[in-house]
Design an enzyme around this catalytic site. Structure first.
Site, PDB file in Angstrom:
ATOM      1  N   CYS A   7     -11.225  85.230   5.806  1.00 34.59           N
ATOM      2  CA  CYS A   7     -12.312  86.260   5.925  1.00 34.59           C
ATOM      3  C   CYS A   7     -11.913  87.162   7.105  1.00 34.59           C
ATOM      4  O   CYS A   7     -11.067  86.857   8.107  1.00 34.59           O
ATOM      5  CB  CYS A   7     -13.390  85.461   6.408  1.00 34.59           C
ATOM      6  SG  CYS A   7     -13.893  84.110   5.256  1.00 34.59           S
ATOM      7  N   GLY A  33     -11.680  90.378   3.159  1.00 35.02           N
ATOM      8  CA  GLY A  33     -12.640  89.655   2.194  1.00 35.02           C
ATOM      9  C   GLY A  33     -13.430  90.497   1.482  1.00 35.02           C
ATOM     10  O   GLY A  33     -14.077  91.694   1.925  1.00 35.02           O
ATOM     11  N   ASN A 108     -13.522  82.404  10.324  1.00 37.61           N
ATOM     12  CA  ASN A 108     -12.344  82.874   9.637  1.00 37.61           C
ATOM     13  C   ASN A 108     -11.467  81.493   9.803  1.00 37.61           C
ATOM     14  O   ASN A 108     -11.086  81.506  10.840  1.00 37.61           O
ATOM     15  CB  ASN A 108     -11.815  84.016   9.912  1.00 37.61           C
ATOM     16  CG  ASN A 108     -10.567  84.388   9.584  1.00 37.61           C
ATOM     17  OD1 ASN A 108      -9.619  84.871  10.178  1.00 37.61           O
ATOM     18  ND2 ASN A 108     -10.202  83.793   8.188  1.00 37.61           N
ATOM     19  N   GLY A 109     -11.268  80.909   8.650  1.00 36.14           N
ATOM     20  CA  GLY A 109      -9.977  79.835   8.818  1.00 36.14           C
ATOM     21  C   GLY A 109     -10.494  78.702   7.709  1.00 36.14           C
ATOM     22  O   GLY A 109     -11.181  78.972   6.752  1.00 36.14           O
ATOM     23  N   TYR A 248       1.730  90.020   5.108  1.00 30.82           N
ATOM     24  CA  TYR A 248       0.914  90.688   4.175  1.00 30.82           C
ATOM     25  C   TYR A 248      -0.795  90.605   4.489  1.00 30.82           C
ATOM     26  O   TYR A 248      -1.155  91.821   4.310  1.00 30.82           O
ATOM     27  CB  TYR A 248       0.770  89.717   3.051  1.00 30.82           C
ATOM     28  CG  TYR A 248      -0.183  90.026   1.827  1.00 30.82           C
ATOM     29  CD1 TYR A 248      -0.059  91.205   1.040  1.00 30.82           C
ATOM     30  CD2 TYR A 248      -1.599  89.207   1.955  1.00 30.82           C
ATOM     31  CE1 TYR A 248      -0.877  91.388   0.068  1.00 30.82           C
ATOM     32  CE2 TYR A 248      -2.492  89.451   0.826  1.00 30.82           C
ATOM     33  CZ  TYR A 248      -2.077  90.638   0.224  1.00 30.82           C
ATOM     34  OH  TYR A 248      -3.260  90.974  -0.712  1.00 30.82           O
TER      35      TYR A 248
HETATM   36  P1  AMP Z   1       2.068  87.293  -7.594  1.00 27.31           P
HETATM   37  O1  AMP Z   1       1.791  88.216  -8.660  1.00 27.31           O
HETATM   38  O2  AMP Z   1       1.037  86.043  -7.688  1.00 27.31           O
HETATM   39  O3  AMP Z   1       3.256  86.921  -7.312  1.00 27.31           O
HETATM   40  O4  AMP Z   1       1.461  87.997  -6.212  1.00 27.31           O
HETATM   41  C1  AMP Z   1       2.316  88.740  -5.360  1.00 27.31           C
HETATM   42  C2  AMP Z   1       1.393  89.972  -4.996  1.00 27.31           C
HETATM   43  O5  AMP Z   1       0.361  89.382  -4.322  1.00 27.31           O
HETATM   44  C3  AMP Z   1       2.327  90.742  -3.942  1.00 27.31           C
HETATM   45  O6  AMP Z   1       2.390  91.954  -4.302  1.00 27.31           O
HETATM   46  C4  AMP Z   1       1.584  90.597  -2.630  1.00 27.31           C
HETATM   47  O7  AMP Z   1       1.390  91.476  -2.002  1.00 27.31           O
HETATM   48  C5  AMP Z   1       0.078  89.877  -3.071  1.00 27.31           C
HETATM   49  N1  AMP Z   1      -0.364  88.742  -2.288  1.00 27.31           N
HETATM   50  C6  AMP Z   1       0.682  87.825  -1.543  1.00 27.31           C
HETATM   51  N2  AMP Z   1      -0.173  87.060  -0.930  1.00 27.31           N
HETATM   52  C7  AMP Z   1      -1.630  87.301  -1.249  1.00 27.31           C
HETATM   53  C8  AMP Z   1      -2.859  86.660  -1.027  1.00 27.31           C
HETATM   54  N3  AMP Z   1      -2.777  85.576  -0.410  1.00 27.31           N
HETATM   55  N4  AMP Z   1      -3.809  87.350  -1.534  1.00 27.31           N
HETATM   56  C9  AMP Z   1      -3.943  88.378  -2.322  1.00 27.31           C
HETATM   57  N5  AMP Z   1      -2.713  88.759  -2.616  1.00 27.31           N
HETATM   58  C10 AMP Z   1      -1.347  88.414  -2.265  1.00 27.31           C
END
Ligand code: AMP
Length: 451
Positions: A7, A33, A108-109, A248
């Site tokens: 969050c 979020g 948040n956490g 990220y």
């Molecule tokens: P995937 O298709 O599951 O390998 O997701 C990779 C993509 O999701 C990358 O482009 C990342 O920028 C993004 N990503 C990485 N971690 C997260 C996260 N916790 N929540 C949402 N997107 C993510």
């Protein structure tokens, strides 16, 4: 089912129309979020609240909503839960009335011993309205036998294990707290005579507040009649700031733990280029999250940077979609190749991370379909091999492609011509050897789990 909270939180103390500032702060933190949002304000007599599912500008754009959130103090919350619990009672901030008056909390956490604490409380007769960790904190405060609110707050928080950045509001003051490990960010800002708290500094920029400093791990900062007070009542722990915030999660324009996220990401791209060079005609990012690292990669490798994938900005982050079948479709909803940029080129495509591997596979197909001669994937973080239990939404271990596949196997799966990740040493070269949680890359968790 237990809800996890990924969050963004904001608090404003001592400002006319405080709720409006919180609204803007939440808007700046929308990336943290997108499922639901809420604001609780007070004029030091009554607590006013408005919460709903949806984006900040959807939830608060209804007629008169903002004018009902009266008072010079307000706190707000954006929630990023993927567990699909639609109950309105889970939307934060949570507020309650207890023997010391009204209280509202934004969290948040992720509290890893929440289940056992809750079981204990329920056995003793506690009734829960929501299934979020945050309600546990309210119960623990209400139940504590200490005399003052501050002592009761400390008493309650000492029981918690895990990640909690909190903003707590009472009738006359706002508390900002980071857990003793410091997993999640929380910063202090100043706006004229007002104090502002926010998950990230990009929220301060929008409302014209000046960044003062981060809340320290294990610190309780109180904004109240005595100005700002600081206490460090918890046993010191080794700092465990979340490396993934830098990779990220946080916005690139946020100043996080002493560095601009943008520069850190660019540096990740530079080191990645040094570690895993490749002969190519262009470097392209996976927009938007891969942009700074791709720029760093292009500069360090002397390869032209270009936009070979165009993003549709009206879809949420990849993870928001509920099922794998829709998620596959989602990559196409979000990205489209620019054929004239890609045709007959050897392309390096840089992204911040691979989670399930869905995005990479789709992207390679897209780029080759648009005429790219070669596609080389470069990932500006180490392989994510283990789920996060401290407040980042990662899927189960089984779903994480790097938990069960080698880089060579991921290359095959993605159908790329090569795949390389930033090494953990490379990452540490940028953020430092210690002070960070790297558990999603190492599977070594800094806090023991309850048996
Ligand atoms: P995937 O298709 O599951 O390998 O997701 C990779 C993509 O999701 C990358 O482009 C990342 O920028 C993004 N990503 C990485 N971690 C997260 C996260 N916790 N929540 C949402 N997107 C993510």
């Amino acid at each position: 089912m237990k809800l996890k909270e990924y969050c963004g939180i904001v608090g404003v103390y001592n400002k006319e129309e405080a709720a409006n500032y919180v609204y803007l702060g939440l808007h700046a933190l929308q990336h943290r979020g997108q499922e639901s949002t809420g604001i609780v304000s007070t004029d030091s007599k009554i607590f006013y609240e408005h919460k709903d599912h949806g984006l900040v500008n959807e939830v608060f754009n209804k007629k008169d909503v903002m004018s009902l959130l009266k008072g010079k103090m307000a706190i707000g919350h954006n929630r990023y839960s993927t567990l699909g619990d639609n109950s309105i009672s889970n939307i934060q901030p949570l507020s309650a009335h207890f023997d010391m008056g009204d209280i509202a909390i934004a969290h948040n956490g992720n509290i890893i011993n929440a289940e056992s604490i809750k079981k204990n409380l329920v056995e003793k007769g506690a009734i829960f309205n929501s299934n979020s960790d945050t309600e546990i904190i309210i119960h623990l405060i209400a139940k504590s036998e200490k005399k003052t609110f501050f002592d009761r707050l400390v008493d309650a928080l000492k029981i918690l294990k895990g990640a909690f950045s909190l903003i707590v509001m009472r009738e006359n003051e706002i508390y900002a707290i980071r857990d003793p490990w410091g997993f999640r960010p929380l910063s202090i800002g100043k706006l004229d005579d007002s104090v502002v708290f926010a998950s990230e500094t990009c929220a301060f920029d929008l409302i014209g507040a000046e960044f003062i400093r981060d809340v320290k791990p294990g610190e309780i900062v109180i904004a109240g009649r005595n100005g700002i007070e600081s206490y460090e009542p918890f046993e010191k722990k080794e700092e465990q700031k979340c490396a993934f915030e830098l990779i990220y999660f946080a916005r690139p324009d946020s100043y996080l733990w002493g560095q601009y996220t943008y520069s850190v990401r660019k540096k990740m791209g530079e080191i990645l280029a040094e570690e895993s060079p490749v002969e190519a005609d262009i470097v392209i990012p996976t927009p938007d999250s891969g942009v700074p690292a791709a720029l760093g990669f292009a500069e360090a490798s002397n390869t032209p940077f270009d936009f070979g994938l165009i993003r549709n900005h009206y879809v949420g982050r990849t993870f928001i979609e509920p099922s794998q079948s829709i998620r596959n479709f989602g990559v196409r909803l979000k990205l489209n190749p620019a054929r004239d940029v890609l045709e007959n080129k050897r392309v390096v495509v840089v992204d911040d991370s691979i989670v399930r591997g869905t995005t990479s596979r789709r992207i390679v197909k897209m780029l080759k379909g648009a005429g790219a001669k070669e596609v080389h994937i470069r990932i500006a973080s180490p392989p994510v091999i283990a789920p996060c239990f401290y407040g980042i939404d990662t899927p189960t271990k089984k779903e994480l492609i790097a938990s069960s596949h080698t880089v060579e196997e991921i290359k095959k799966y993605s159908t790329a011509d090569s795949v390389a990740y930033l090494s953990l040493d490379g990452l540490k070269q940028i953020v430092g050897e210690s002070g960070y949680c790297f558990s999603c890359f190492t599977a070594q968790y800094p806090i023991e789990f309850d048996k």
